[in-house]
Design a protein around this motif. Sequence first.
Motif, PDB file in Angstrom:
ATOM      1  N   ILE A   1       0.885  -1.155   0.000  1.00 45.34           N
ATOM      2  CA  ILE A   1       0.000   0.000   0.000  1.00 45.34           C
ATOM      3  C   ILE A   1       0.927   1.209   0.000  1.00 45.34           C
ATOM      4  O   ILE A   1       1.775   1.342   0.882  1.00 45.34           O
ATOM      5  CB  ILE A   1      -0.915   0.020   1.240  1.00 45.34           C
ATOM      6  CG1 ILE A   1      -1.811  -1.212   1.255  1.00 45.34           C
ATOM      7  CG2 ILE A   1      -1.737   1.308   1.272  1.00 45.34           C
ATOM      8  CD1 ILE A   1      -2.610  -1.386   2.534  1.00 45.34           C
ATOM      9  N   ILE A   2       0.769   2.070  -1.002  1.00 40.61           N
ATOM     10  CA  ILE A   2       1.693   3.183  -1.184  1.00 40.61           C
ATOM     11  C   ILE A   2       0.924   4.490  -1.317  1.00 40.61           C
ATOM     12  O   ILE A   2       0.000   4.586  -2.138  1.00 40.61           O
ATOM     13  CB  ILE A   2       2.562   2.980  -2.449  1.00 40.61           C
ATOM     14  CG1 ILE A   2       3.369   1.689  -2.335  1.00 40.61           C
ATOM     15  CG2 ILE A   2       3.457   4.179  -2.694  1.00 40.61           C
ATOM     16  CD1 ILE A   2       4.180   1.363  -3.563  1.00 40.61           C
ATOM     17  N   THR A   3       1.323   5.483  -0.539  1.00 46.55           N
ATOM     18  CA  THR A   3       0.754   6.817  -0.722  1.00 46.55           C
ATOM     19  C   THR A   3       1.525   7.504  -1.848  1.00 46.55           C
ATOM     20  O   THR A   3       2.736   7.349  -1.976  1.00 46.55           O
ATOM     21  CB  THR A   3       0.856   7.657   0.568  1.00 46.55           C
ATOM     22  OG1 THR A   3       2.220   7.738   0.975  1.00 46.55           O
ATOM     23  CG2 THR A   3       0.018   7.054   1.680  1.00 46.55           C
ATOM     24  N   VAL A   4       0.793   8.247  -2.665  1.00 45.93           N
ATOM     25  CA  VAL A   4       1.397   8.922  -3.808  1.00 45.93           C
ATOM     26  C   VAL A   4       1.265  10.429  -3.599  1.00 45.93           C
ATOM     27  O   VAL A   4       0.191  10.939  -3.317  1.00 45.93           O
ATOM     28  CB  VAL A   4       0.710   8.511  -5.127  1.00 45.93           C
ATOM     29  CG1 VAL A   4       1.336   9.241  -6.309  1.00 45.93           C
ATOM     30  CG2 VAL A   4       0.785   7.004  -5.321  1.00 45.93           C
TER      31      VAL A   4
ATOM     32  N   SER B   1      -8.414  -8.955   0.570  1.00 49.56           N
ATOM     33  CA  SER B   1      -9.299  -9.683  -0.346  1.00 49.56           C
ATOM     34  C   SER B   1      -8.499 -10.433  -1.411  1.00 49.56           C
ATOM     35  O   SER B   1      -8.947 -11.450  -1.916  1.00 49.56           O
ATOM     36  CB  SER B   1     -10.295  -8.735  -0.999  1.00 49.56           C
ATOM     37  OG  SER B   1      -9.675  -7.899  -1.959  1.00 49.56           O
ATOM     38  N   ARG B   2      -7.326  -9.921  -1.729  1.00 50.18           N
ATOM     39  CA  ARG B   2      -6.474 -10.595  -2.716  1.00 50.18           C
ATOM     40  C   ARG B   2      -5.758 -11.801  -2.116  1.00 50.18           C
ATOM     41  O   ARG B   2      -5.327 -12.692  -2.830  1.00 50.18           O
ATOM     42  CB  ARG B   2      -5.426  -9.612  -3.261  1.00 50.18           C
ATOM     43  CG  ARG B   2      -5.972  -8.410  -3.978  1.00 50.18           C
ATOM     44  CD  ARG B   2      -6.322  -8.708  -5.384  1.00 50.18           C
ATOM     45  NE  ARG B   2      -5.167  -9.146  -6.133  1.00 50.18           N
ATOM     46  CZ  ARG B   2      -4.923  -8.803  -7.373  1.00 50.18           C
ATOM     47  NH1 ARG B   2      -5.727  -7.988  -8.002  1.00 50.18           N
ATOM     48  NH2 ARG B   2      -3.889  -9.285  -8.005  1.00 50.18           N
ATOM     49  N   ALA B   3      -5.616 -11.802  -0.795  1.00 46.62           N
ATOM     50  CA  ALA B   3      -4.889 -12.876  -0.121  1.00 46.62           C
ATOM     51  C   ALA B   3      -5.746 -14.123   0.065  1.00 46.62           C
ATOM     52  O   ALA B   3      -5.216 -15.194   0.315  1.00 46.62           O
ATOM     53  CB  ALA B   3      -4.386 -12.384   1.243  1.00 46.62           C
TER      54      ALA B   3
ATOM     55  N   ALA C   1      -7.924   0.387   1.643  1.00 49.51           N
ATOM     56  CA  ALA C   1      -6.772  -0.169   0.931  1.00 49.51           C
ATOM     57  C   ALA C   1      -6.347  -1.495   1.553  1.00 49.51           C
ATOM     58  O   ALA C   1      -6.049  -2.458   0.844  1.00 49.51           O
ATOM     59  CB  ALA C   1      -5.622   0.830   0.951  1.00 49.51           C
ATOM     60  N   ALA C   2      -6.346  -1.552   2.871  1.00 46.67           N
ATOM     61  CA  ALA C   2      -5.968  -2.801   3.564  1.00 46.67           C
ATOM     62  C   ALA C   2      -6.974  -3.911   3.237  1.00 46.67           C
ATOM     63  O   ALA C   2      -6.574  -5.068   3.048  1.00 46.67           O
ATOM     64  CB  ALA C   2      -5.909  -2.566   5.070  1.00 46.67           C
ATOM     65  N   LYS C   3      -8.240  -3.562   3.144  1.00 47.72           N
ATOM     66  CA  LYS C   3      -9.253  -4.558   2.811  1.00 47.72           C
ATOM     67  C   LYS C   3      -9.041  -5.093   1.388  1.00 47.72           C
ATOM     68  O   LYS C   3      -9.241  -6.298   1.129  1.00 47.72           O
ATOM     69  CB  LYS C   3     -10.650  -3.961   2.935  1.00 47.72           C
ATOM     70  CG  LYS C   3     -11.074  -3.727   4.365  1.00 47.72           C
ATOM     71  CD  LYS C   3     -12.416  -3.015   4.445  1.00 47.72           C
ATOM     72  CE  LYS C   3     -12.721  -2.609   5.864  1.00 47.72           C
ATOM     73  NZ  LYS C   3     -13.942  -1.799   5.948  1.00 47.72           N
TER      74      LYS C   3
ATOM     75  N   THR D   1      -8.656  10.068   5.485  1.00 46.75           N
ATOM     76  CA  THR D   1      -7.428   9.378   5.096  1.00 46.75           C
ATOM     77  C   THR D   1      -7.309   8.043   5.814  1.00 46.75           C
ATOM     78  O   THR D   1      -6.946   7.027   5.206  1.00 46.75           O
ATOM     79  CB  THR D   1      -6.208  10.268   5.385  1.00 46.75           C
ATOM     80  OG1 THR D   1      -6.351  11.489   4.655  1.00 46.75           O
ATOM     81  CG2 THR D   1      -4.912   9.588   4.986  1.00 46.75           C
ATOM     82  N   TYR D   2      -7.645   8.007   7.082  1.00 49.26           N
ATOM     83  CA  TYR D   2      -7.617   6.753   7.847  1.00 49.26           C
ATOM     84  C   TYR D   2      -8.624   5.757   7.269  1.00 49.26           C
ATOM     85  O   TYR D   2      -8.288   4.583   7.058  1.00 49.26           O
ATOM     86  CB  TYR D   2      -7.916   7.040   9.318  1.00 49.26           C
ATOM     87  CG  TYR D   2      -8.003   5.796  10.156  1.00 49.26           C
ATOM     88  CD1 TYR D   2      -6.862   5.069  10.490  1.00 49.26           C
ATOM     89  CD2 TYR D   2      -9.233   5.329  10.611  1.00 49.26           C
ATOM     90  CE1 TYR D   2      -6.941   3.917  11.255  1.00 49.26           C
ATOM     91  CE2 TYR D   2      -9.313   4.176  11.381  1.00 49.26           C
ATOM     92  CZ  TYR D   2      -8.170   3.478  11.696  1.00 49.26           C
ATOM     93  OH  TYR D   2      -8.249   2.339  12.448  1.00 49.26           O
ATOM     94  N   ALA D   3      -9.837   6.221   7.000  1.00 48.66           N
ATOM     95  CA  ALA D   3     -10.873   5.330   6.457  1.00 48.66           C
ATOM     96  C   ALA D   3     -10.455   4.772   5.098  1.00 48.66           C
ATOM     97  O   ALA D   3     -10.644   3.577   4.823  1.00 48.66           O
ATOM     98  CB  ALA D   3     -12.202   6.077   6.346  1.00 48.66           C
TER      99      ALA D   3
END
Length: 83
Positions: free
Chosen positions: A6-9, A80-82, A74-76, A67-69
């Motif tokens: 997960i990367i912030t741009v 979901s990919r895992a 992003a974590a979800k 931003t937290y939400a």
Amino acid sequence: MTKTMIITVGGTIEPILKAIDHYAPSFVVYLVSEQSEKQIDEILNKSKIKCDYETVKIKDPQNLLETYAKSLDAAKLVLSRAI
């Protein structure tokens, strides 16, 4: 094990490229604002590693709660990919 990031741009893309090229993820979630979203194409074109990706857009990056939400979203996506 599959590597994901997960990367912030925002700002310069060089540290992003270095991280992607070093860790070689198979999936990346980019956290972007309206302004930084334009950098995704440049990141994809310059990265040596080609991987699947999704973007999560933050309307107001100065809003800590949003931003937290969005970070949780992003974590979800990663989880979901895992499965």
